[in-house]
Scaffold this motif. Structure first.
Motif, PDB file in Angstrom:
ATOM      1  N   ARG A  79      -5.575 -18.531   8.420  1.00  0.00           N
ATOM      2  CA  ARG A  79      -6.596 -19.525   7.641  1.00  0.00           C
ATOM      3  C   ARG A  79      -7.760 -19.678   8.399  1.00  0.00           C
ATOM      4  O   ARG A  79      -8.682 -19.818   7.661  1.00  0.00           O
ATOM      5  N   PHE A  80      -7.920 -19.376   9.605  1.00  0.00           N
ATOM      6  CA  PHE A  80      -9.321 -19.289  10.355  1.00  0.00           C
ATOM      7  C   PHE A  80     -10.207 -18.212  10.127  1.00  0.00           C
ATOM      8  O   PHE A  80     -11.194 -18.384  10.583  1.00  0.00           O
ATOM      9  N   SER A  81      -9.562 -17.148   9.261  1.00  0.00           N
ATOM     10  CA  SER A  81     -10.433 -16.034   9.166  1.00  0.00           C
ATOM     11  C   SER A  81     -10.494 -15.756   7.830  1.00  0.00           C
ATOM     12  O   SER A  81     -11.193 -14.961   7.171  1.00  0.00           O
ATOM     13  N   GLN A  82     -10.199 -16.745   6.944  1.00  0.00           N
ATOM     14  CA  GLN A  82     -10.537 -16.850   5.409  1.00  0.00           C
ATOM     15  C   GLN A  82     -11.486 -17.808   5.034  1.00  0.00           C
ATOM     16  O   GLN A  82     -11.329 -18.796   5.375  1.00  0.00           O
ATOM     17  N   PRO A  83     -12.649 -17.078   4.544  1.00  0.00           N
ATOM     18  CA  PRO A  83     -13.826 -17.890   4.378  1.00  0.00           C
ATOM     19  C   PRO A  83     -13.394 -19.003   3.240  1.00  0.00           C
ATOM     20  O   PRO A  83     -12.616 -18.971   2.294  1.00  0.00           O
TER      21      PRO A  83
END
Length: 471
Positions: A79-83
């Motif tokens: 989730r930390f890489s999903q804008p």
């Protein structure tokens, strides 16, 4: 005007209602408590996760000699890489250092507002967790701390955010499942309670059926085994019935003894009158006959008073009327007799002898005055007893029996006079003038009444209102 009497609810309904209300309240409170505890636990776990991610980011970031931030935290959460996911990590230099910033790929062009320390102060570990929003208006929870990184006093602010919607969605799913399972549990509990209550009240239902059998004359007492809590009630009811029976028997015995003791003296007086002077004999004979009638009258009243409240006294209305009409048809073959009965006519709360006395006199009077037709109409009615504190106050079921003929009838001004004892409206017809008064006296002893009115057939309608036996 009839008084509306509110019927009491059954004991089973009352207990089931209370049990249902308590179950609903208890399950509602339990559901709210469980949901509150689950939400608090979910929020604490959420904050602990953000705190762990925050220190992971702190351990992954360093400050170069030129004052630039460097490092690539590996948080192991996609989730930390999903804008725009609401899950961000942000590191920026504050205070005296040159402006610099590192952030997760998910942050993109978003900005997360920083709440002032006055609104969300740091704790003793120099951490703070507060609610905020990103540029898209998404609610996020921020875990924040400030760390001294450089040798020149550079201070970096570390923030890790999590999407508040994820916690709300998890709590919403849990709440739906909780409502479903609590509802199933509640329905099951109510079903078990209903079965237990109905099973526990079965002895009362047995008592009710036994009382119905007593009123129907099929048995004379409550019989069978009853629970310890109800046994005293059945014993008292049986004692009451037995006492009532003894009172009736004692009254009948006293009536019989009195009748026997007076019969001989009156017979002697009538005998002696035959040997006396005709004028004196007539006087003695009239007085002795009057004594005989009065004795019989008051003996009948004593007998009625002794048994009118007995639960064992009842008379089948339909069978009694049919039997009397068969007798009248044989005695008056030229007269047509018609019987109009309601479906399932109720029984009368009277002794059969008294019912036959009333109806026999009414049929005899109607047959005496009719041209060729007598009709008997039976109809259940209710009367409004005044609320004077007596046991029979309120709406009381009664039975109206109207015996009407198509004879000449009677003037309105003579209707009330005809009910007086010994009054004869027409001396040309045989009789003593006691029939209607006997009907009136017996009916009133049973708290009934007699009314004379014009018949739809053209003659007289003698209507008697009598008490109905409770089923």
């Amino acid at each position: 005007m009839a008084v509306s009497v509110r019927q009491p609810r059954s004991l089973a309904t009352r207990v089931l209602t209370i049990a249902t209300l308590w179950a609903v309240i208890a399950l509602f409170v339990t559901g709210v408590l469980i949901l509150t505890l689950y939400r608090n636990g979910a929020e604490r776990g959420f904050q602990e996760l953000l705190r762990a991610q925050l220190y992971n980011v702190i351990n992954s970031i360093s400050l170069k000699s030129n004052g630039q931030l460097s490092g690539t935290p590996q948080l192991g959460d996609l989730r930390f890489s999903q804008p725009g996911s609401g899950w961000y990590w942000i590191v920026d230099v504050v205070d005296n250092g040159p402006p610099d910033k590192l952030a997760s790929v998910s942050l993109g062009q978003q900005q997360v507002a920083v709440v002032s320390v006055a609104k969300a102060p740091f704790n003793n570990r120099y951490e703070r967790i507060y609610q905020s929003t990103d540029s898209s208006g998404r609610d996020v929870v921020v875990a924040e701390t400030e760390v001294l990184l450089g040798d020149n006093g550079e201070v970096a602010r570390f923030r890790v955010t999590g999407n508040q919607g994820d916690v709300d969605a998890d709590v919403s799913i849990f709440s739906r499942q909780l409502i479903l399972f609590l509802s199933l549990f509640g329905l099951g509990s109510l079903l078990v309670n209903a079965i237990a209550i109905l099973f526990g009240l079965r002895p009362l239902d047995r008592i009710r059926r036994s009382l119905e059998e007593i009123r129907a004359g099929k048995t004379e007492s409550l019989s069978g085994g009853f629970p310890r809590e109800i046994a005293p009630l059945t014993d008292e009811v049986n004692a009451l019935i037995d006492n009532n029976r003894r009172i009736i028997e004692r009254a009948r015995m006293q009536v019989g003894n009195l009748a026997h003791s007076l019969k001989t003296p009156i017979a002697v007086l009538l005998n002696e009158a035959r040997a006396m002077d005709p004028e004196q004999a007539r006087l003695v004979n009239e007085q002795a006959t009057a004594m005989q009638n009065q004795v019989q009258h008051y003996l009948d009243r004593a007998r009625i008073a002794a048994q009118q409240n007995s639960v064992l006294v009842r008379t089948d209305t339909q069978k009694t009327l049919q039997r009397l009409l068969r007798v009248m048809e044989r005695l008056q073959p030229e007269t047509g007799f018609e019987l109009v009965l309601p479906p399932d006519p109720p029984e009368l709360a009277m002794e059969q002898h008294d019912v036959e006395e009333i109806l026999g006199n009414m049929l005899e009077n109607a047959s005496k005055w009719t041209s060729d037709k007598v009709r008997v109409v039976v109809a259940p009615i209710t009367i409004d007893k005044p609320n004077d504190g007596s046991a029979d106050a309120g709406i009381k079921p009664m039975l109206s029996i109207c015996v009407e003929d198509n004879g000449p009838g009677m003037p309105d001004d003579q209707l009330a006079e005809a009910l007086k004892r010994g009054r004869r409206m027409d001396e040309s017809k045989p009789g003593t003038g006691l029939g209607l008064s006997i009907i009136k006296e017996i009916a009133e002893e049973y708290q009934g009444s007699v009314v004379l009115e014009r018949s739809t057939l053209g003659g007289l309608c003698a209507k008697v209102i009598l008490p109905v036996a409770v089923r």
